[in-house]
Design a protein around this motif. Structure first.
Motif: not given
Length: 252
Positions: A115-122
């Protein structure tokens, strides 16, 4: 302390309080501000009043569901990024969310690091999208990409050629040079445009979960597999899959 310019305004929408609490704690270091809502109706007011960058939204909720909320927000605020979350693993709903403009999806129970990785990317994509451009730019043949150098235009020509085929495409480039932008442009100029474009951040998926993420699993396949889940290859079978950071995938 993390740079505030690398953070975003995050909205969490879920009718389960403990899910909202877990997500808020997981994403706190990525956020300028975190807003939480127990319903889509309440969340709509937040979208109107605040400058939201990323929404994490449950698909199945009482009242207005997540798909309806996604559609309504995208009509007025197409730039807001959406990460959809579902406990039901419905392939039809997931595909509809991706076609309606969601950037990614996860099924419950989810891995907090993913979740953290996806949101950081977005959030990073939002920062790049809204940064002012100081140099003059010229529109190219692909409307979603802009550039002016000869080398850049050669890359665009190759992208257009790749879009006409169903062959696998390898896109090379340093971090931040726009590999996903090119991948999405290839998809949008191909015969697969009516299917979903599914980005997969291979570097963010733990080694013991990547097989399940890509190929799916049936209920009871392993501890914690409470229901069947379609893999990304199945979901993208009539569209395109972008395997970001594929070099980070274990050889096994």
């Amino acid at each position: 302390m993390e740079n505030q310019s690398h953070k975003g305004n995050i909205l969490i929408v879920d009718d389960e309080e403990h899910i909202r609490d877990v997500l808020e704690a997981t994403l706190s270091s990525l956020a300028k501000n975190i807003y939480t809502s127990s319903s889509a109706e309440e969340a709509m007011l937040t979208v109107i009043e605040e400058n939201i960058d990323v929404v994490i939204c449950d698909i199945q909720m009482s009242g207005m569901d997540g798909l309806t909320f996604l559609d309504k927000v995208k009509q007025e605020h197409p730039g807001i990024k959406f990460l959809m979350i579902t406990a039901f693993g419905s392939m039809e709903k997931v595909i509809k969310a991706l076609r309606s403009g969601a950037s990614d999806f996860l099924t419950k129970p989810f891995d907090n690091s993913v979740v953290r990785s996806i949101v950081a990317k977005l959030i990073k994509e939002q920062i790049v999208r809204t940064e002012p451009v100081n140099s003059p730019i010229v529109s190219t043949e692909i409307s979603s990409i802009i550039g002016e150098s000869k080398t850049f235009k050669k890359c665009l020509e190759l992208a257009l050629k790749a879009a006409k085929s169903d062959s696998n495409v390898l896109i090379l480039g340093e971090s931040g040079t726009g590999k996903e932008v090119f991948a999405k442009a290839i998809h949008e100029n191909s015969g697969r445009i009516k299917g979903p474009f599914i980005p997969v951040n291979c570097g963010a998926i733990p080694e013991n979960l990547i097989e399940s993420e890509l190929f799916g699993h049936v209920k009871g396949a392993f501890t914690g597999a409470m229901e069947a889940k379609p893999g990304k290859f199945k979901l993208g079978s009539d569209g395109s899959i972008f395997l970001d950071e594929i070099g980070e995938t274990p050889i096994s």
